[in-house]
Scaffold this motif. Structure first.
Motif, PDB file in Angstrom:
ATOM      1  N   SER A  14       0.855  -1.183   0.000  1.00 44.57           N
ATOM      2  CA  SER A  14       0.000   0.000   0.000  1.00 44.57           C
ATOM      3  C   SER A  14       0.890   1.231   0.000  1.00 44.57           C
ATOM      4  CB  SER A  14      -0.902   0.011   1.231  1.00 44.57           C
ATOM      5  OG  SER A  14      -1.660   1.209   1.262  1.00 44.57           O
ATOM      6  N   ALA A  15       0.468   2.262  -0.692  1.00 47.93           N
ATOM      7  CA  ALA A  15       1.230   3.512  -0.730  1.00 47.93           C
ATOM      8  C   ALA A  15       1.023   4.333   0.541  1.00 47.93           C
ATOM      9  CB  ALA A  15       0.843   4.331  -1.960  1.00 47.93           C
ATOM     10  N   THR A  16      -0.004   3.978   1.339  1.00 50.56           N
ATOM     11  CA  THR A  16      -0.279   4.692   2.588  1.00 50.56           C
ATOM     12  C   THR A  16      -0.541   3.697   3.711  1.00 50.56           C
ATOM     13  OG1 THR A  16      -2.659   4.811   2.237  1.00 50.56           O
ATOM     14  CG2 THR A  16      -1.334   6.624   1.324  1.00 50.56           C
ATOM     15  N   ALA A  17      -0.380   4.145   4.946  1.00 49.44           N
ATOM     16  CA  ALA A  17      -0.579   3.267   6.107  1.00 49.44           C
ATOM     17  C   ALA A  17      -2.027   2.785   6.207  1.00 49.44           C
ATOM     18  CB  ALA A  17      -0.183   3.989   7.394  1.00 49.44           C
ATOM     19  N   GLU A  18      -2.976   3.614   5.812  1.00 47.05           N
ATOM     20  CA  GLU A  18      -4.388   3.273   5.937  1.00 47.05           C
ATOM     21  C   GLU A  18      -4.984   2.731   4.651  1.00 47.05           C
ATOM     22  OE1 GLU A  18      -3.302   6.515   6.702  1.00 47.05           O
ATOM     23  OE2 GLU A  18      -2.902   5.936   8.754  1.00 47.05           O
ATOM     24  N   GLY A  19      -4.214   2.748   3.561  1.00 48.75           N
ATOM     25  CA  GLY A  19      -4.745   2.325   2.268  1.00 48.75           C
ATOM     26  C   GLY A  19      -5.066   0.843   2.217  1.00 48.75           C
ATOM     27  N   ILE A  20      -5.892   0.483   1.257  1.00 45.67           N
ATOM     28  CA  ILE A  20      -6.225  -0.930   1.049  1.00 45.67           C
ATOM     29  C   ILE A  20      -5.066  -1.547   0.262  1.00 45.67           C
ATOM     30  CG2 ILE A  20      -7.805  -2.535  -0.077  1.00 45.67           C
ATOM     31  CD1 ILE A  20     -10.009  -0.382   0.369  1.00 45.67           C
ATOM     32  N   PRO A  21      -4.370  -2.504   0.858  1.00 50.29           N
ATOM     33  CA  PRO A  21      -3.194  -3.061   0.187  1.00 50.29           C
ATOM     34  C   PRO A  21      -3.553  -3.912  -1.021  1.00 50.29           C
ATOM     35  CG  PRO A  21      -3.593  -4.219   2.247  1.00 50.29           C
ATOM     36  CD  PRO A  21      -4.593  -3.102   2.169  1.00 50.29           C
ATOM     37  N   LYS A  22      -2.678  -3.872  -2.016  1.00 41.38           N
ATOM     38  CA  LYS A  22      -2.822  -4.663  -3.235  1.00 41.38           C
ATOM     39  C   LYS A  22      -1.824  -5.816  -3.163  1.00 41.38           C
ATOM     40  CE  LYS A  22      -5.495  -1.523  -5.040  1.00 41.38           C
ATOM     41  NZ  LYS A  22      -6.894  -1.687  -4.890  1.00 41.38           N
ATOM     42  N   GLU A  23      -2.258  -7.008  -3.529  1.00 39.16           N
ATOM     43  CA  GLU A  23      -1.363  -8.159  -3.511  1.00 39.16           C
ATOM     44  C   GLU A  23      -0.375  -8.061  -4.671  1.00 39.16           C
ATOM     45  OE1 GLU A  23      -1.446 -13.042  -3.578  1.00 39.16           O
ATOM     46  OE2 GLU A  23      -3.333 -11.948  -3.561  1.00 39.16           O
ATOM     47  N   LEU A  24       0.905  -8.358  -4.384  1.00 37.21           N
ATOM     48  CA  LEU A  24       1.872  -8.457  -5.467  1.00 37.21           C
ATOM     49  C   LEU A  24       1.412  -9.593  -6.372  1.00 37.21           C
ATOM     50  CD1 LEU A  24       5.316  -8.059  -3.668  1.00 37.21           C
ATOM     51  CD2 LEU A  24       3.907  -6.303  -4.736  1.00 37.21           C
ATOM     52  N   ASP A  25       1.618  -9.444  -7.645  1.00 38.89           N
ATOM     53  CA  ASP A  25       1.020 -10.369  -8.609  1.00 38.89           C
ATOM     54  C   ASP A  25       1.430 -11.825  -8.368  1.00 38.89           C
ATOM     55  OD1 ASP A  25      -0.489  -8.364  -9.769  1.00 38.89           O
ATOM     56  OD2 ASP A  25       1.188  -7.713 -10.973  1.00 38.89           O
ATOM     57  N   GLU A  71      -1.135  -2.708 -10.890  1.00 39.43           N
ATOM     58  CA  GLU A  71      -1.227  -1.621  -9.908  1.00 39.43           C
ATOM     59  C   GLU A  71      -0.151  -1.765  -8.828  1.00 39.43           C
ATOM     60  OE1 GLU A  71      -4.525   0.682  -7.152  1.00 39.43           O
ATOM     61  OE2 GLU A  71      -5.160  -0.973  -8.420  1.00 39.43           O
ATOM     62  N   SER A  72       0.075  -2.986  -8.339  1.00 37.94           N
ATOM     63  CA  SER A  72       1.106  -3.184  -7.310  1.00 37.94           C
ATOM     64  C   SER A  72       2.495  -2.883  -7.882  1.00 37.94           C
ATOM     65  CB  SER A  72       1.046  -4.597  -6.722  1.00 37.94           C
ATOM     66  OG  SER A  72       1.298  -5.576  -7.700  1.00 37.94           O
ATOM     67  N   GLY A  73       2.715  -3.246  -9.133  1.00 37.55           N
ATOM     68  CA  GLY A  73       3.990  -2.941  -9.784  1.00 37.55           C
ATOM     69  C   GLY A  73       4.224  -1.446  -9.930  1.00 37.55           C
ATOM     70  N   GLU A  74       3.157  -0.716 -10.236  1.00 38.09           N
ATOM     71  CA  GLU A  74       3.271   0.739 -10.360  1.00 38.09           C
ATOM     72  C   GLU A  74       3.575   1.393  -9.015  1.00 38.09           C
ATOM     73  OE1 GLU A  74      -0.263   2.135 -12.337  1.00 38.09           O
ATOM     74  OE2 GLU A  74       0.249   1.080 -14.198  1.00 38.09           O
ATOM     75  N   ILE A  75       2.977   0.875  -7.934  1.00 40.58           N
ATOM     76  CA  ILE A  75       3.263   1.404  -6.586  1.00 40.58           C
ATOM     77  C   ILE A  75       4.740   1.189  -6.262  1.00 40.58           C
ATOM     78  CG2 ILE A  75       2.824   1.117  -4.109  1.00 40.58           C
ATOM     79  CD1 ILE A  75      -0.096   0.343  -4.881  1.00 40.58           C
ATOM     80  N   VAL A  85       7.958   6.097   1.220  1.00 37.11           N
ATOM     81  CA  VAL A  85       7.638   4.961   2.084  1.00 37.11           C
ATOM     82  C   VAL A  85       6.412   4.236   1.536  1.00 37.11           C
ATOM     83  CG1 VAL A  85       6.894   4.289   4.406  1.00 37.11           C
ATOM     84  CG2 VAL A  85       8.604   6.091   4.118  1.00 37.11           C
ATOM     85  N   VAL A  86       6.480   2.909   1.543  1.00 30.26           N
ATOM     86  CA  VAL A  86       5.328   2.065   1.250  1.00 30.26           C
ATOM     87  C   VAL A  86       5.116   1.152   2.449  1.00 30.26           C
ATOM     88  CG1 VAL A  86       5.525   2.091  -1.264  1.00 30.26           C
ATOM     89  CG2 VAL A  86       6.760   0.358   0.044  1.00 30.26           C
ATOM     90  N   TYR A  87       3.990   0.511   2.488  1.00 33.26           N
ATOM     91  CA  TYR A  87       3.680  -0.407   3.582  1.00 33.26           C
ATOM     92  C   TYR A  87       3.541  -1.800   2.995  1.00 33.26           C
ATOM     93  CZ  TYR A  87       3.305   3.816   6.157  1.00 33.26           C
ATOM     94  OH  TYR A  87       3.619   5.009   6.735  1.00 33.26           O
ATOM     95  N   LEU A  88       4.450  -2.682   3.401  1.00 33.62           N
ATOM     96  CA  LEU A  88       4.434  -4.063   2.940  1.00 33.62           C
ATOM     97  C   LEU A  88       3.792  -4.930   4.012  1.00 33.62           C
ATOM     98  CD1 LEU A  88       8.051  -4.333   1.513  1.00 33.62           C
ATOM     99  CD2 LEU A  88       5.934  -4.015   0.224  1.00 33.62           C
TER     100      LEU A  88
END
Length: 141
Positions: A14-25, A71-75, A85-88
């Motif tokens: 996720s690009a933010t701490a509160e964002g909905i995370p996207k699974e890496l492909d 989308e995850s690749g673009e992040i 910073v990203v959130y893994l």
């Protein structure tokens, strides 16, 4: 460290701490290392060396196969380019109530893309933690 079956492993971003995370492909490989430096605390006239541990450090790497428009690749690419910073979220055993989840505020320290595959690309990244590692059980639902 215990061995575990990781065929269902996932990393979400996720690009933010509160964002909905996207699974890496298609995650094909990952590593995660937590360590603390040893600090010698031996006093004069001691019969043995003594040690304490220092500040925690965490880093890792992963490889994935992905679509160029992912989308995850673009992040990931933007985080590396902008030094942001990203959130893994690492789920070593996949998604499920009470399974382990490791959330890491991180910076992408390297980002490599292999365009040799037909319509898919291979992305390799290294990351370093820039804050506390949060280990929790995944919530139900």
């Amino acid at each position: 460290m215990s061995d575990r079956l990781t065929k269902n492993a996932q990393i979400l971003i996720s690009a933010t701490a509160e964002g909905i995370p996207k699974e890496l492909d298609v995650l094909t490989k990952f590593t995660f290392d937590e360590s603390k430096k040893e600090i010698q605390t031996t006093k004069l006239n001691s019969k043995n060396h003594t040690y304490e541990t220092g500040i925690a450090d965490a880093k890792g790497s992963f490889e994935m196969t992905t679509d160029p428009d992912s989308e995850s690749g673009e992040i990931l690419e933007a985080a590396h380019a902008n030094d942001s910073v990203v959130y893994l979220i690492i789920r070593p055993e996949g998604t499920g109530a009470s399974k382990e989840q490791i959330k890491i505020p991180a910076k992408v320290s390297s980002h490599s893309t292999d365009y040799a595959l037909d319509d898919m690309i291979k992305v390799s990244c290294n990351f370093v933690a820039v804050g506390a590692v949060d280990r929790t059980a995944q919530p139900a639902g």
